[in-house]
Design a protein around this motif. Structure first.
Motif, PDB file in Angstrom:
ATOM      1  N   HIS A  25      44.442  43.511  48.055  1.00 19.00           N
ATOM      2  CA  HIS A  25      43.466  44.600  48.149  1.00 19.00           C
ATOM      3  C   HIS A  25      43.140  45.443  46.644  1.00 19.00           C
ATOM      4  N   GLY A  26      42.186  46.213  46.690  1.00 18.33           N
ATOM      5  CA  GLY A  26      41.782  46.881  45.573  1.00 18.33           C
ATOM      6  C   GLY A  26      42.049  48.231  45.714  1.00 18.33           C
ATOM      7  N   TYR A  27      41.629  49.114  44.826  1.00 21.32           N
ATOM      8  CA  TYR A  27      42.112  50.588  44.730  1.00 21.32           C
ATOM      9  C   TYR A  27      40.908  51.516  45.251  1.00 21.32           C
ATOM     10  N   PRO A  28      40.976  52.338  45.968  1.00 20.79           N
ATOM     11  CA  PRO A  28      42.181  53.104  46.450  1.00 20.79           C
ATOM     12  C   PRO A  28      42.067  52.668  48.122  1.00 20.79           C
ATOM     13  N   LEU A  92      40.781  41.393  45.639  1.00 22.55           N
ATOM     14  CA  LEU A  92      39.596  42.114  45.526  1.00 22.55           C
ATOM     15  C   LEU A  92      39.776  43.202  44.232  1.00 22.55           C
ATOM     16  N   SER A  93      38.987  43.031  43.333  1.00 21.59           N
ATOM     17  CA  SER A  93      38.778  44.315  42.422  1.00 21.59           C
ATOM     18  C   SER A  93      40.019  44.325  41.693  1.00 21.59           C
ATOM     19  N   MET A  94      40.982  45.599  41.737  1.00 22.80           N
ATOM     20  CA  MET A  94      42.128  45.799  41.028  1.00 22.80           C
ATOM     21  C   MET A  94      43.133  44.757  41.549  1.00 22.80           C
ATOM     22  N   GLY A  95      43.010  44.152  42.972  1.00 22.43           N
ATOM     23  CA  GLY A  95      43.714  43.113  43.238  1.00 22.43           C
ATOM     24  C   GLY A  95      43.720  41.977  42.278  1.00 22.43           C
ATOM     25  N   GLY A  96      42.413  41.715  41.700  1.00 19.57           N
ATOM     26  CA  GLY A  96      41.984  40.673  40.631  1.00 19.57           C
ATOM     27  C   GLY A  96      42.761  40.852  39.334  1.00 19.57           C
ATOM     28  N   TYR A  97      42.890  42.072  38.912  1.00 18.49           N
ATOM     29  CA  TYR A  97      43.801  42.541  37.733  1.00 18.49           C
ATOM     30  C   TYR A  97      44.978  42.039  37.903  1.00 18.49           C
ATOM     31  N   VAL A  98      45.512  42.451  39.088  1.00 20.30           N
ATOM     32  CA  VAL A  98      47.012  41.893  39.480  1.00 20.30           C
ATOM     33  C   VAL A  98      47.210  40.631  39.537  1.00 20.30           C
ATOM     34  N   ASN A 130      37.214  58.313  32.020  1.00 20.38           N
ATOM     35  CA  ASN A 130      36.794  58.473  33.555  1.00 20.38           C
ATOM     36  C   ASN A 130      37.971  58.332  34.340  1.00 20.38           C
ATOM     37  N   ARG A 131      39.164  57.341  33.940  1.00 16.01           N
ATOM     38  CA  ARG A 131      40.357  57.624  34.549  1.00 16.01           C
ATOM     39  C   ARG A 131      40.950  58.572  34.619  1.00 16.01           C
ATOM     40  N   GLU A 132      41.238  59.294  33.386  1.00 13.51           N
ATOM     41  CA  GLU A 132      41.927  60.580  33.130  1.00 13.51           C
ATOM     42  C   GLU A 132      41.190  61.489  33.972  1.00 13.51           C
ATOM     43  N   GLY A 188      47.563  52.411  35.606  1.00 12.57           N
ATOM     44  CA  GLY A 188      47.849  51.064  35.435  1.00 12.57           C
ATOM     45  C   GLY A 188      46.518  50.148  35.098  1.00 12.57           C
ATOM     46  N   MET A 189      45.492  50.662  35.769  1.00 12.58           N
ATOM     47  CA  MET A 189      44.182  49.969  35.438  1.00 12.58           C
ATOM     48  C   MET A 189      43.493  50.199  34.052  1.00 12.58           C
ATOM     49  N   LYS A 190      43.799  51.674  33.759  1.00 12.51           N
ATOM     50  CA  LYS A 190      43.410  52.088  32.472  1.00 12.51           C
ATOM     51  C   LYS A 190      44.161  51.411  31.105  1.00 12.51           C
ATOM     52  N   GLN A 215      28.016  48.011  43.143  1.00 11.70           N
ATOM     53  CA  GLN A 215      27.494  49.053  42.167  1.00 11.70           C
ATOM     54  C   GLN A 215      28.673  49.650  41.318  1.00 11.70           C
ATOM     55  N   LEU A 216      29.815  49.087  41.596  1.00  9.13           N
ATOM     56  CA  LEU A 216      31.137  49.377  40.870  1.00  9.13           C
ATOM     57  C   LEU A 216      31.396  48.313  39.727  1.00  9.13           C
ATOM     58  N   ILE A 217      31.285  47.212  40.049  1.00 11.93           N
ATOM     59  CA  ILE A 217      31.340  45.819  39.136  1.00 11.93           C
ATOM     60  C   ILE A 217      30.233  45.051  39.083  1.00 11.93           C
ATOM     61  N   GLY A 241      27.794  45.162  48.855  1.00 12.97           N
ATOM     62  CA  GLY A 241      28.361  45.859  47.575  1.00 12.97           C
ATOM     63  C   GLY A 241      29.760  45.251  47.110  1.00 12.97           C
ATOM     64  N   HIS A 242      30.694  46.266  47.112  1.00 14.10           N
ATOM     65  CA  HIS A 242      31.953  46.052  46.262  1.00 14.10           C
ATOM     66  C   HIS A 242      32.992  45.411  47.461  1.00 14.10           C
ATOM     67  N   LEU A 243      32.694  45.516  48.786  1.00 15.58           N
ATOM     68  CA  LEU A 243      33.503  45.081  49.662  1.00 15.58           C
ATOM     69  C   LEU A 243      32.843  43.826  50.618  1.00 15.58           C
TER      70      LEU A 243
HETATM   71  C1  MLT Z   1      38.759  48.782  42.895  1.00 17.37           C
HETATM   72  O1  MLT Z   1      38.146  48.648  43.889  1.00 17.37           O
HETATM   73  O2  MLT Z   1      39.855  47.916  42.810  1.00 17.37           O
HETATM   74  C2  MLT Z   1      38.557  49.497  41.617  1.00 17.37           C
HETATM   75  O3  MLT Z   1      37.098  50.116  41.662  1.00 17.37           O
HETATM   76  C3  MLT Z   1      38.593  48.625  40.569  1.00 17.37           C
HETATM   77  C4  MLT Z   1      38.306  49.500  39.131  1.00 17.37           C
HETATM   78  O4  MLT Z   1      38.252  50.955  39.413  1.00 17.37           O
HETATM   79  O5  MLT Z   1      38.387  48.873  37.911  1.00 17.37           O
END
Ligand code: MLT
Length: 263
Positions: A25-28, A92-98, A130-132, A188-190, A215-217, A241-243
Motif C-alpha cells: 500500500h501507499g501512505y498513509p 501503490l504510490s509509496m509502495g512503488g518507491y518501496v 512540504n514533507r517537513e 523516508g519518502m523525503k 491529483q497527487l501524482i 484518482g490516486h486510488l
Molecule cells: C502515497 O500515496 O503513497 C503518497 O501520496 C506518495 C507521496 O506522497 O509521494
C-alpha cells in the motif's frame, strides 16, 4: 496473520491459490485498501497484502522508515511466509518507491510488477519542504489533520461527488495511521533515491495503472515509466484518482487479471 520482526510485528492477509501477488500500500494507508483485490483476484492468485511498518495494524515502530528498510521488511516476509517466489509485486504510490528499492536489491524475486499511481523520481526541493511541514502538522495536530488535508486530493472529483461511503472509509484508514508511522514514512519518502535510471533495467513484465484524474501524482509520470520500462504496458483508468483499485475496482481487477494471465 502476524509476522514478528525486530521489536514489533507486521500484519498481513493471504488468500487464494496460484501465482503469488504481493500488494504494497501507499501512505498513509494500510492493507485495508486491497480488500476489493483480495475478493476479486484470489480465484486467480495467492494474494498477500501487508501493513508496512507504522501503518494499519503493524506495531510498534519508530521511524524513519527508509524505502530500503520497508523493502527489507517485504523481503523478510517473503522469506518466512508460505508464499512461493518469484512473485508479482503490485504497489501503490509509496509502495512503488518501496518496490523500486526491492527490485534494486532482489530482481530475482520478481515475476512481474504492477506499478499503480506511482512515480520513479525523488522529491523536489519544494516537496521536501512540504514533507517537513506535514511532519510538523502530524506532530502538532495528529493523524486526523493529515487525513482531512489529503482526503480531497487522494480521490478524483467524480469519486468525491458520487461515492461518500468510499470517502468515509478512506478517511478512517488515513486517520487510523499512527503519528509515528506518518512521520517515519514522510522522512523516508523525503530522502528516497531517484529510481529513474532503474526503469530501463527492469526486465520483468510490468503493468502500469494510473487514474486519469490523479491529483497527487500526474498521469505523465505513468507515461514516462511506460516509455522507459522495456516490457511494460499502461492502463489508464478514466475518472479515477490516486486510488484506482478502490475507485473502479472492476476495471482495475480486470486489468490485473489480464496481466496475470499473460505471464
Ligand atoms: C502515497 O500515496 O503513497 C503518497 O501520496 C506518495 C507521496 O506522497 O509521494
Amino acid at each position: 496473520m502476524r509476522f514478528y520482526i525486530d521489536n514489533g510485528f507486521l500484519e498481513y492477509d493471504i488468500r487464494g491459490k496460484g501465482i503469488s501477488l504481493l500488494l504494497i500500500h501507499g501512505y498513509p494507508l494500510s492493507r485495508k485498501i486491497w480488500e476489493p483485490q483480495l475478493d476479486g483476484l484470489s480465484e486467480w492468485a495467492t494474494v498477500i497484502s501487508v501493513d508496512l511498518r507504522g501503518h494499519g495494524e503493524s506495531f510498534p515502530f519508530g521511524g524513519p522508515y527508509t524505502m530500503d528498510l520497508l523493502a527489507d521488511d517485504c523481503n523478510r516476509l517473503l522469506e518466512t511466509s508460505p508464499i512461493q517466489t518469484p512473485v508479482v509485486v503490485g504497489c501503490l504510490s509509496m509502495g512503488g518507491y518501496v518496490t523500486m528499492a526491492l527490485y534494486r536489491k532482489h530482481p530475482e524475486l520478481f515475476k512481474g510488477m504492477i506499478l499503480i499511481s506511482t512515480r520513479p523520481g525523488p522529491d523536489s526541493a519544494e516537496a521536501k519542504i512540504n514533507r517537513e511541514a506535514s511532519m510538523e502538522n502530524a506532530r502538532e495536530h495528529g493523524a486526523t489533520f493529515i487525513a482531512d488535508s489529503m482526503l480531497l486530493k487522494i480521490l478524483s472529483p467524480l469519486t468525491i461527488s458520487t461515492n461518500a461511503q468510499l470517502m468515509k472509509s478512506i478517511h478512517v484508514v488515513m486517520a487510523s495511521t499512527s503519528v509515528a508511522g506518518i512521520i517515519g514514512a514522510l522522512h523516508g519518502m523525503k530522502d528516497r533515491q531517484d529510481s529513474t535510471a532503474l526503469l530501463s533495467k527492469i526486465s520483468c513484465p510490468s503493468l502500469i495503472i494510473h487514474g486519469t484524474d490523479d491529483q497527487l501524482i500526474p498521469i505523465t509520470e505513468a507515461e514516462l515509466m511506460h516509455q522507459q520500462i522495456p516490457n511494460s504496458r499502461l492502463d489508464k483508468i478514466a475518472n479515477a484518482g490516486h486510488l484506482p483499485n478502490l475507485e473502479d475496482p472492476s476495471l482495475f481487477n480486470q486489468a490485473v487479471r489480464d496481466f496475470l494471465y499473460s505471464l
